[in-house]
Write a protein that holds these residues in place. Structure first.
Motif, mmCIF file in Angstrom:
data_model
loop_
_atom_site.group_PDB
_atom_site.id
_atom_site.type_symbol
_atom_site.label_atom_id
_atom_site.label_comp_id
_atom_site.label_asym_id
_atom_site.label_seq_id
_atom_site.Cartn_x
_atom_site.Cartn_y
_atom_site.Cartn_z
ATOM 1 N N SER B 68 46.617 59.110 118.170
ATOM 2 C CA SER B 68 47.291 58.298 117.158
ATOM 3 C C SER B 68 47.280 59.106 115.877
ATOM 4 C CB SER B 68 46.525 56.989 116.905
ATOM 5 O OG SER B 68 46.232 56.323 118.104
ATOM 6 N N VAL B 69 48.110 58.700 114.938
ATOM 7 C CA VAL B 69 48.043 59.327 113.623
ATOM 8 C C VAL B 69 48.146 58.241 112.559
ATOM 9 C CG1 VAL B 69 50.522 59.895 113.678
ATOM 10 C CG2 VAL B 69 49.011 61.097 112.081
ATOM 11 N N ASN B 75 48.703 55.444 103.920
ATOM 12 C CA ASN B 75 47.580 54.522 103.753
ATOM 13 C C ASN B 75 46.955 54.649 102.358
ATOM 14 O OD1 ASN B 75 47.002 53.187 106.589
ATOM 15 N ND2 ASN B 75 47.564 55.322 106.982
ATOM 16 N N GLY B 76 47.826 54.696 101.384
ATOM 17 C CA GLY B 76 47.358 54.722 99.999
ATOM 18 C C GLY B 76 46.458 55.905 99.679
ATOM 19 N N GLY B 77 46.667 57.003 100.384
ATOM 20 C CA GLY B 77 45.887 58.202 100.090
ATOM 21 C C GLY B 77 44.528 58.253 100.772
ATOM 22 N N LYS B 78 44.161 57.156 101.443
ATOM 23 C CA LYS B 78 42.833 57.141 102.052
ATOM 24 C C LYS B 78 42.846 56.327 103.347
ATOM 25 C CE LYS B 78 37.994 57.172 100.905
ATOM 26 N NZ LYS B 78 37.914 58.357 101.795
ATOM 27 N N ALA B 79 43.205 56.998 104.434
ATOM 28 C CA ALA B 79 43.203 56.332 105.737
ATOM 29 C C ALA B 79 41.765 56.051 106.178
ATOM 30 C CB ALA B 79 43.904 57.200 106.773
ATOM 31 N N LEU B 80 41.600 54.973 106.918
ATOM 32 C CA LEU B 80 40.277 54.604 107.431
ATOM 33 C C LEU B 80 39.739 55.720 108.334
ATOM 34 C CD1 LEU B 80 38.416 52.115 107.310
ATOM 35 C CD2 LEU B 80 39.603 51.207 109.316
ATOM 36 N N PHE B 81 40.651 56.266 109.142
ATOM 37 C CA PHE B 81 40.300 57.412 109.992
ATOM 38 C C PHE B 81 41.340 58.502 109.765
ATOM 39 C CE2 PHE B 81 38.974 53.544 112.173
ATOM 40 C CZ PHE B 81 37.613 53.771 112.294
ATOM 41 N N PRO B 82 41.079 59.387 108.809
ATOM 42 C CA PRO B 82 42.085 60.412 108.508
ATOM 43 C C PRO B 82 41.980 61.576 109.493
ATOM 44 C CG PRO B 82 40.224 60.543 106.974
ATOM 45 C CD PRO B 82 39.908 59.453 107.937
ATOM 46 N N GLU B 83 43.083 62.028 110.057
ATOM 47 C CA GLU B 83 44.395 61.410 110.052
ATOM 48 C C GLU B 83 44.896 61.361 111.504
ATOM 49 O OE1 GLU B 83 45.495 64.295 106.582
ATOM 50 O OE2 GLU B 83 46.743 62.497 106.201
ATOM 51 N N PHE B 84 44.815 62.496 112.227
ATOM 52 C CA PHE B 84 45.083 62.463 113.662
ATOM 53 C C PHE B 84 43.830 62.007 114.403
ATOM 54 C CE2 PHE B 84 48.915 65.145 113.305
ATOM 55 C CZ PHE B 84 49.679 64.622 114.332
ATOM 56 N N HIS B 85 43.998 61.181 115.427
ATOM 57 C CA HIS B 85 42.890 60.790 116.291
ATOM 58 C C HIS B 85 43.236 61.272 117.709
ATOM 59 C CE1 HIS B 85 43.033 56.692 113.874
ATOM 60 N NE2 HIS B 85 43.476 57.692 113.146
ATOM 61 N N THR B 133 38.445 67.616 111.563
ATOM 62 C CA THR B 133 37.758 67.093 110.380
ATOM 63 C C THR B 133 36.637 66.114 110.713
ATOM 64 O OG1 THR B 133 39.441 65.358 110.240
ATOM 65 C CG2 THR B 133 39.754 67.292 108.837
ATOM 66 N N GLY B 134 36.724 65.416 111.835
ATOM 67 C CA GLY B 134 35.734 64.378 112.090
ATOM 68 C C GLY B 134 35.503 64.116 113.568
ATOM 69 N N LEU B 135 34.448 63.359 113.823
ATOM 70 C CA LEU B 135 34.071 63.087 115.217
ATOM 71 C C LEU B 135 33.347 61.743 115.281
ATOM 72 C CD1 LEU B 135 34.191 64.688 117.943
ATOM 73 C CD2 LEU B 135 31.805 65.296 117.520
ATOM 74 N N ALA B 136 33.729 60.930 116.260
ATOM 75 C CA ALA B 136 33.049 59.657 116.486
ATOM 76 C C ALA B 136 32.925 59.434 117.991
ATOM 77 C CB ALA B 136 33.832 58.524 115.839
ATOM 78 N N VAL B 137 31.930 58.675 118.383
ATOM 79 C CA VAL B 137 31.643 58.463 119.807
ATOM 80 C C VAL B 137 31.345 56.992 120.038
ATOM 81 C CG1 VAL B 137 30.025 59.016 121.685
ATOM 82 C CG2 VAL B 137 30.705 60.803 120.072
#
Lengths: 204, 204
Positions: B68-69, B75-85, B133-137
């Protein structure tokens, strides 16, 4: 004698186990081993006798290298590749890429297209996957495609289901030219695929 | 006698082959078989003695289930999960999902985040991958997370590199609640992951 009879039985059992063991060894000799995807051991893709590419199978269990989205709503209602693109590489070529940092002869890349299903969810506004809509494949093969620039040939199974079962390669100007001109590495848009960039040896 | 000696030798050779066969059978019994990723045979992820999750390894060779992207610019400059998932599932749980159509105990999902690298390429306007940029599990475990709704626990290693090496699970309200309320199947947003939808038995 009972003793002799027991010995014979023991020998016979051992011989039978021996035969079973041999059969097992021979049977396993041809079987794939752990860590190798079965699809990658034989032919990754298949061609018809007249050179058409059959629709690949099992690619959703290959290695994902990246996704892009070119929505219709940002492209005058008609994106060149609508709309989500997910790109896969065959596992053995990925393993080779990690070592060599280049695309080996025989590399197969699959681009699977999907519609946009939603533009807002609980995680925010954006683009979320809908249904599968299209499929395209590129193959580097210096023998089969010796006359194609870079030895890369391109195949499109369509942008709308049902897809074609088998297709001829696209004309060189239709795909190859753009890849040759704009792709960062060997006809592949590695600039958009961070999984490949991170896997290349220079990044280690 | 020569005849008897030959028989003894033959018997001995057969016995040795039998033993070799047995050893081979026993050795292979514990070995992984083709199609199973080695990483999935042992622990898919590791925890510290005090229950923190270590950063997973090898997940880019797991099964991709969708992307998803949610761009900052929408998102007002600050997506909850930026940006590609990009979402992955561990291979054994995917194999199980294909058979059972549900997420087995022990399922591990990884969400890897990337920046947007480009908004226009030769294939059109849209969003193209930048850097990781990020990682979640998320992990479903009825023993370890018996008190979490659905037995799902969520871990964030950060949205900016360098990521954390090990992290405690997020508070239930931070992730679980939203997944419980809005995800289509068992705390998982299968509505956004067409690879999972297509793999489920009901789709075959």
């Amino acid at each position: 004698m009972p003793g002799s009879s027991r010995t014979s039985v023991t020998t016979m059992v051992t011989v039978l186990i021996g035969i079973a063991g041999l059969i097992f060894i021979l049977a396993r000799a041809g079987a794939p081993i752990a860590g190798a995807e079965p699809a990658a051991r034989g032919a990754v893709v298949e061609f018809t006798p007249d050179g058409k590419l059959k629709q690949p199978v099992g690619y959703r269990q290959w290695i994902y290298v990246g996704a892009s989205v070119t929505p219709n709503d940002l492209n005058g209602g008609k994106a060149l590749f609508p709309e989500f693109h997910a790109i896969y590489i065959d596992p053995e070529s990925f393993a080779d890429y990690k070592e060599a940092g280049k695309f080996r002869d025989g590399t197969v890349l699959v681009k699977e297209l999907s519609s946009i299903g939603s533009k807002e969810t609980t995680s925010g506004k954006g683009y979320f996957l809908g249904d599968f809509t299209g499929l395209a494949v590129s193959i580097k093969d210096s023998k089969r495609f010796k006359d194609e620039p870079g030895n890369w040939a391109y195949f499109s199974f369509g942008h709308k289901y049902p897809l074609e079962a088998e297709v001829s390669k696209s004309p060189t100007f239709a795909c190859n030219k753009c890849h040759q001109d704009s792709a960062k590495q060997d006809w592949v848009f590695t600039q958009n695929y961070n999984v490949l960039r991170a896997a290349a040896p220079r990044s280690k």
